[in-house]
Design a protein around this motif. Structure first.
Motif, PDB file in Angstrom:
ATOM      1  N   ALA A  77      28.366  -3.498  90.385  1.00  0.00           N
ATOM      2  CA  ALA A  77      29.174  -3.158  90.742  1.00  0.00           C
ATOM      3  C   ALA A  77      29.595  -3.077  92.158  1.00  0.00           C
ATOM      4  N   SER A 190      30.954  -1.901  80.827  1.00  0.00           N
ATOM      5  CA  SER A 190      30.357  -0.914  81.246  1.00  0.00           C
ATOM      6  C   SER A 190      29.310  -0.315  79.848  1.00  0.00           C
ATOM      7  N   MET A 226      29.118   0.676  87.313  1.00  0.00           N
ATOM      8  CA  MET A 226      29.611  -0.590  87.089  1.00  0.00           C
ATOM      9  C   MET A 226      30.893   0.234  86.206  1.00  0.00           C
TER      10      MET A 226
END
Length: 306
Positions: A77, A190, A226
């Motif tokens: 991320a 995600s 993320m």
């Protein structure tokens, strides 16, 4: 000097984005369900609860992978966010192939999720991991086609050039369906809502079924990071990134990222999850052909009208 400013902006952006994502994650579901408004203290209380909760330990888990999986997820991320420009010349990691870097982060997310499910050495987490791999692999192809479509007007794979190419028209105008498809990819990487096949309720939490305490908190932190990263990429590739009047570029990027983040959290709570077999069929027979058609349309438009 510019590199130092970019690093500081990355830290501020990630911190504020993480806090905003945690608040949205706690308040939007209650709002959508028509319940009483959730308190902003709820995420803090949940984090404190997880920090003090006893760890669940399965029989013969892979402790190293259990630790590395959320670490890798969080690192991906951060790396994905690091190639996003906060303004002209303000990039933490300048790269002429930013889209390729982001694509690598997407692909390695599958590895991180599978590692997390595998490491518990238990059936439900492993089933969740295999389910996620089956859905996420074709979903990555959606990202490939729509991001190539976003890069075509710029004739570059660098995010800075992609943003500059949107000074006349944003990419969402060129491929509106591409934005929707990329948001679906955002839900997938995600681990949210209709694309969360790693930790669904029918598997008692799937990859998180046998995780508790600080380990579960670390995984949730990585998921929120993320979410911030994919929201920033979406804002950059489709909504003009840092472009905008009057305000500084990083403020425009933050506002657009917040808008995308709220849309993803809302979609994750609003849309139902299909059975895995049906979702596979939808991706391969509907979404992938649509993403290719959007790429073809963008290429044709540029070829005919420049």
């Amino acid at each position: 000097m510019m590199e130092l400013i970019a690093v500081l902006l990355l830290l501020v952006f990630l911190s504020m984005g993480f806090a905003g994502a945690a608040l949205a994650d706690g308040m939007l579901p209650a709002l959508i369900a028509g319940q009483a408004r959730s308190s902003w203290r709820r995420p803090i209380a949940e984090a404190a609860r997880l920090l003090t909760t006893q760890r669940i330990r399965t029989e013969a888990p892979d402790a190293l992978l259990w630790f590395l999986a959320p670490t890798l997820y969080l690192a991906l991320a951060i790396v994905g966010l690091a190639v996003i420009p906060f303004g002209p010349g303000l990039v933490t990691i300048p790269s002429e192939v930013g889209i390729v870097v982001w694509g690598s982060c997407e692909a390695l997310t599958i590895v991180a999720v599978f590692m997390f499910g595998w490491s518990a050495n238990a059936p439900l987490p492993l089933i969740g991991a295999y389910r996620y791999v089956a859905i996420a692999l074709p979903a990555m192809l959606l990202s490939m086609f729509v991001l190539i479509g976003a890069a075509l007007p710029a004739e570059s794979l660098a995010f800075t050039e992609i943003v500059e190419a949107q000074r006349t028209v944003w990419n969402v105008v060129r491929q509106p369906a591409g934005l929707i498809l990329f948001l679906m990819l955002g839900l997938a990487i995600s681990l949210r809502g209709p694309f969360d096949y790693a930790g669904p309720e029918d598997l008692a939490g799937g990859t998180t079924a046998d995780v508790s305490g600080p380990s579960l908190l670390a995984w949730k932190v990585a998921r929120l990071a993320m979410l911030v990263s994919v929201s920033a990429v979406t804002a950059t590739a489709f909504l003009g990134g840092y472009l905008g009047p009057l305000l500084p570029g990083f403020v425009w990027l933050a506002l657009k990222t917040a808008l995308v983040l709220i849309a993803l959290v809302a979609a994750g709570n609003f849309f139902a999850r299909m059975p895995p077999a049906r979702m596979m069929g939808v991706i391969w027979t509907m979404l992938l052909p649509l993403s290719f058609l959007m790429l073809l349309a963008v290429g044709t438009e540029l070829l005919l009208w420049g």
